[in-house]
Write an enzyme that holds these catalytic residues in place. Structure first.
Site, mmCIF file in Angstrom:
data_model
loop_
_atom_site.group_PDB
_atom_site.id
_atom_site.type_symbol
_atom_site.label_atom_id
_atom_site.label_comp_id
_atom_site.label_asym_id
_atom_site.label_seq_id
_atom_site.Cartn_x
_atom_site.Cartn_y
_atom_site.Cartn_z
ATOM 1 N N ASP A 77 0.358 3.723 6.055
ATOM 2 C CA ASP A 77 0.645 3.362 4.658
ATOM 3 C C ASP A 77 0.357 4.517 3.701
ATOM 4 O O ASP A 77 1.255 5.078 3.095
ATOM 5 C CB ASP A 77 -0.204 2.156 4.255
ATOM 6 C CG ASP A 77 0.397 0.845 4.734
ATOM 7 O OD1 ASP A 77 1.620 0.794 4.926
ATOM 8 O OD2 ASP A 77 -0.357 -0.125 4.910
ATOM 9 N N GLN A 115 0.779 -1.251 0.000
ATOM 10 C CA GLN A 115 0.000 0.000 0.000
ATOM 11 C C GLN A 115 0.807 1.296 0.000
ATOM 12 O O GLN A 115 0.482 2.235 -0.736
ATOM 13 C CB GLN A 115 -0.962 0.007 1.214
ATOM 14 C CG GLN A 115 -1.904 1.177 1.180
ATOM 15 C CD GLN A 115 -2.849 1.273 2.368
ATOM 16 O OE1 GLN A 115 -3.399 2.317 2.622
ATOM 17 N NE2 GLN A 115 -3.065 0.199 3.103
ATOM 18 N N GLU A 152 0.996 -1.335 8.334
ATOM 19 C CA GLU A 152 0.176 -0.206 8.822
ATOM 20 C C GLU A 152 0.063 -0.077 10.347
ATOM 21 O O GLU A 152 0.427 0.941 10.936
ATOM 22 C CB GLU A 152 -1.234 -0.345 8.208
ATOM 23 C CG GLU A 152 -2.259 0.635 8.738
ATOM 24 C CD GLU A 152 -2.000 2.060 8.299
ATOM 25 O OE1 GLU A 152 -1.707 2.273 7.122
ATOM 26 O OE2 GLU A 152 -2.094 2.976 9.152
ATOM 27 N N GLY A 205 -8.950 20.444 19.835
ATOM 28 C CA GLY A 205 -8.651 21.872 19.799
ATOM 29 C C GLY A 205 -9.183 22.527 21.066
ATOM 30 O O GLY A 205 -9.559 21.851 22.024
ATOM 31 N N GLY A 206 -9.248 23.836 21.070
ATOM 32 C CA GLY A 206 -9.734 24.539 22.252
ATOM 33 C C GLY A 206 -11.257 24.569 22.363
ATOM 34 O O GLY A 206 -11.801 25.112 23.318
HETATM 35 N N1 COA Z 1 12.078 -10.164 -9.053
HETATM 36 C C1 COA Z 1 12.794 -10.936 -8.197
HETATM 37 N N2 COA Z 1 12.658 -10.886 -6.857
HETATM 38 C C2 COA Z 1 11.753 -10.000 -6.352
HETATM 39 C C3 COA Z 1 10.994 -9.165 -7.176
HETATM 40 C C4 COA Z 1 11.193 -9.272 -8.590
HETATM 41 N N3 COA Z 1 10.505 -8.523 -9.435
HETATM 42 N N4 COA Z 1 10.195 -8.415 -6.404
HETATM 43 C C5 COA Z 1 10.439 -8.772 -5.128
HETATM 44 N N5 COA Z 1 11.396 -9.729 -5.095
HETATM 45 C C6 COA Z 1 11.960 -10.384 -3.908
HETATM 46 C C7 COA Z 1 12.898 -9.518 -3.133
HETATM 47 O O1 COA Z 1 14.167 -9.472 -3.737
HETATM 48 C C8 COA Z 1 12.915 -10.204 -1.767
HETATM 49 O O2 COA Z 1 13.787 -11.298 -1.853
HETATM 50 P P1 COA Z 1 15.024 -11.478 -0.835
HETATM 51 O O3 COA Z 1 14.430 -11.406 0.549
HETATM 52 O O4 COA Z 1 15.546 -12.824 -1.216
HETATM 53 O O5 COA Z 1 15.968 -10.384 -1.070
HETATM 54 C C9 COA Z 1 11.497 -10.794 -1.678
HETATM 55 O O6 COA Z 1 10.919 -10.647 -2.983
HETATM 56 C C10 COA Z 1 10.577 -10.164 -0.675
HETATM 57 O O7 COA Z 1 10.557 -8.738 -0.700
HETATM 58 P P2 COA Z 1 10.231 -7.925 0.632
HETATM 59 O O8 COA Z 1 10.015 -6.499 0.464
HETATM 60 O O9 COA Z 1 11.309 -8.271 1.583
HETATM 61 O O10 COA Z 1 8.772 -8.525 1.010
HETATM 62 P P3 COA Z 1 8.267 -9.189 2.357
HETATM 63 O O11 COA Z 1 7.013 -9.886 1.998
HETATM 64 O O12 COA Z 1 9.308 -9.984 3.027
HETATM 65 O O13 COA Z 1 7.913 -7.925 3.277
HETATM 66 C C11 COA Z 1 6.910 -5.783 3.769
HETATM 67 C C12 COA Z 1 6.808 -7.097 2.981
HETATM 68 C C13 COA Z 1 5.823 -4.828 3.311
HETATM 69 C C14 COA Z 1 6.765 -6.068 5.271
HETATM 70 C C15 COA Z 1 8.309 -5.159 3.505
HETATM 71 O O14 COA Z 1 8.448 -4.990 2.125
HETATM 72 C C16 COA Z 1 8.561 -3.828 4.211
HETATM 73 O O15 COA Z 1 8.795 -3.764 5.416
HETATM 74 N N6 COA Z 1 8.573 -2.742 3.426
HETATM 75 C C17 COA Z 1 8.910 -1.418 3.933
HETATM 76 C C18 COA Z 1 7.783 -0.816 4.731
HETATM 77 C C19 COA Z 1 6.499 -0.803 3.981
HETATM 78 O O16 COA Z 1 6.354 -0.231 2.926
HETATM 79 N N7 COA Z 1 5.495 -1.405 4.621
HETATM 80 C C20 COA Z 1 4.113 -1.224 4.266
HETATM 81 C C21 COA Z 1 3.660 -1.973 3.166
HETATM 82 S S1 COA Z 1 2.045 -1.344 2.828
#
Ligand code: COA
Length: 416
Positions: A167, A16, A138, A246-247
């Protein structure tokens, strides 16, 4: 003319926070190409699905006006396509977990080598510090940003809010950072990093609560209803229920039909300049001159009684009638609107804040249009892309690959 026409955004975001940001830029006319993992794409395509095999509303409502290409960044050929796209882009936006973009080989140092003018915009859960490696969603941001500790009722636990301040709020902050960096680049000729942490975004939105924490050093907060009730304060900002903040004291009051309709309520503010009008409208003229009620200070310890009395009146009217009676008198109040009422609100439809979008697989659905209205750059909402819908278009028209090269990319594992 669209304000951001000609700005190329490489959208490597998911879920998001990032997608909210790039959707806003797309609404203002930027050319946004969303890179998705081959197979399933952005995880939200298949999360909370209401119709089988159809992109979810979660995805469709956050990815309007974008193009989608599938690219496996762990494949050599996929990397080459990504690097060619980086060369053609003004901004690279990502919100992967901490360290992910660096592991992919596209951290700030690397990406600048490919395109020195690029702006790298990132969302992370936390900024540098003890939590910098944490994954964040979030509600974690709402809690760690101070919002949850100040939301809810005094005698209840901390509460998260329905508004996605962690988000979508962070996405808004990031969009402002990107546009500002683009503006600076006009003069400096250089790109820069734009980092927004979700915790920082929420803290920014909780500014008034930090204000109140500091005010406590000088004594109790008399605009909080707990003051009038004689409940002592601690050394930090308390949960204040529906206090107006607020106030001018305010509260949510029942309206006609509240017994069966969970949203038959109105937010009512006893603004000091219209105190006499409030008294007249609820039939309490004697409060106008009564020393115990006539000044805001005198009313502080009677707010519960005052709001209960006003509620006796609001309970005899629908929430809409309360507003139509009070508004001409200058008494600030507003109806509690349900999502059903929002979805069907004609004035929101007229301004394009609520829009109907047609999707080739899903059919028609309702979404939220651009909430920021520019007089010279009207945001028209177009549907979200299907997974990989623009693979050919991007390779051919944006990267200018010939047929031979396109076929090679497609035969590799780059887009599979
Ligand atoms: N091609 C190849 N690999 C891909 C890819 C693509 N097009 N897109 C994603 N990947 C891989 C990444 O390289 C990663 O692999 P790795 O761990 O081996 O390096 C994997 O997909 C997962 O990506 P990641 O962002 O770590 O996802 P997650 O599911 O583990 O975590 C969140 C999800 C949202 C918790 C995390 O992305 C996060 O904390 N983001 C920052 C804060 C944020 O925006 N949070 C709110 C989301 S609304």
């Amino acid at each position: 003319m669209e304000a951001l026409k000609g700005v190329n955004i490489l959208d490597f975001t998911h879920v998001q926070s990032g997608p909210t940001c790039t959707q806003l830029l797309a609404w203002f006319g930027a050319n946004v190409i969303k890179i998705e993992r081959p197979g399933g794409g952005d995880i939200t395509r298949s999360q909370l699905r209401d119709i089988e095999e159809v992109d979810s509303l979660y995805f469709t409502m956050l990815n309007h006006n974008k193009k989608s290409i599938t690219l496996n960044i762990k494949d050599k050929s996929g990397k080459e396509v990504l690097e060619d796209l980086i060369k053609k882009s003004d901004v690279f936006v990502e919100n992967f977990a901490p360290g992910t973009i660096e592991r992919m080989g596209y951290g700030w140092d690397e990406i600048q080598k490919i395109n020195p003018k690029i702006i790298l915009a990132s969302v992370k859960g936390f900024g540098p510090g003890p939590y910098e490696d944490c994954k964040v969603y979030e509600n974690i941001a709402q809690c760690a940003g101070g919002a949850a500790s100040t939301t809810g009722f005094l005698d209840g636990p901390p509460l998260v809010t329905g508004a996605q301040i962690g988000d979508s709020g962070t996405g808004l902050h990031l969009a402002l950072g990107i546009v500002t960096a683009l503006f600076q680049r006009e003069k400096s000729g250089k790109g820069q990093r734009v980092d927004v942490s979700m915790q920082d975004g929420v803290v920014n939105l909780c500014r008034v609560k930090l204000r109140d924490y500091q005010r406590l050093k000088s004594g109790p907060l008399n605009e909080y209803s707990q003051y009038g009730k004689g409940i002592p304060f601690t050394d930090t900002t308390p949960r204040s229920g529906n206090d107006s903040g607020g106030g001018q004291p305010g509260w949510i009051l029942k309206c006609k039909g509240w017994e069966n309709d969970p949203d038959a309520y109105v937010y009512f503010i006893t603004q000091a300049p219209v105190w006499d009008k409030i008294c007249r409208v609820i039939g309490k003229e004697e409060w106008i001159e009564d020393q115990g009620y006539s000044s805001p200070k005198a009313r502080l310890d009677k707010l519960e009684l005052i709001f209960n009395t006003i509620e006796e009146w609001t309970k005899t009217k629908s929430k809409y009638d309360v507003v139509s009676i009070c508004d001409p008198l200058g008494i600030p109040c507003g109806p509690i609107l349900s999502m059903k009422e929002i979805a069907n609100d004609q004035s929101l439809k007229d301004t394009g804040t609520i829009v109907e979008v047609d999707h080739p697989v899903r059919g028609k659905y309702i979404s939220v249009g651009c909430p920021i209205k520019l007089s010279d750059s009207k945001a028209e909402v177009s549907r979200s892309p299907l997974l990989g819908e623009h693979n050919d278009e991007v390779l051919r028209d944006i990267l200018n690959y010939d047929e031979d090269k396109i076929n090679k990319v497609k035969q590799s594992d780059a887009m599979k």
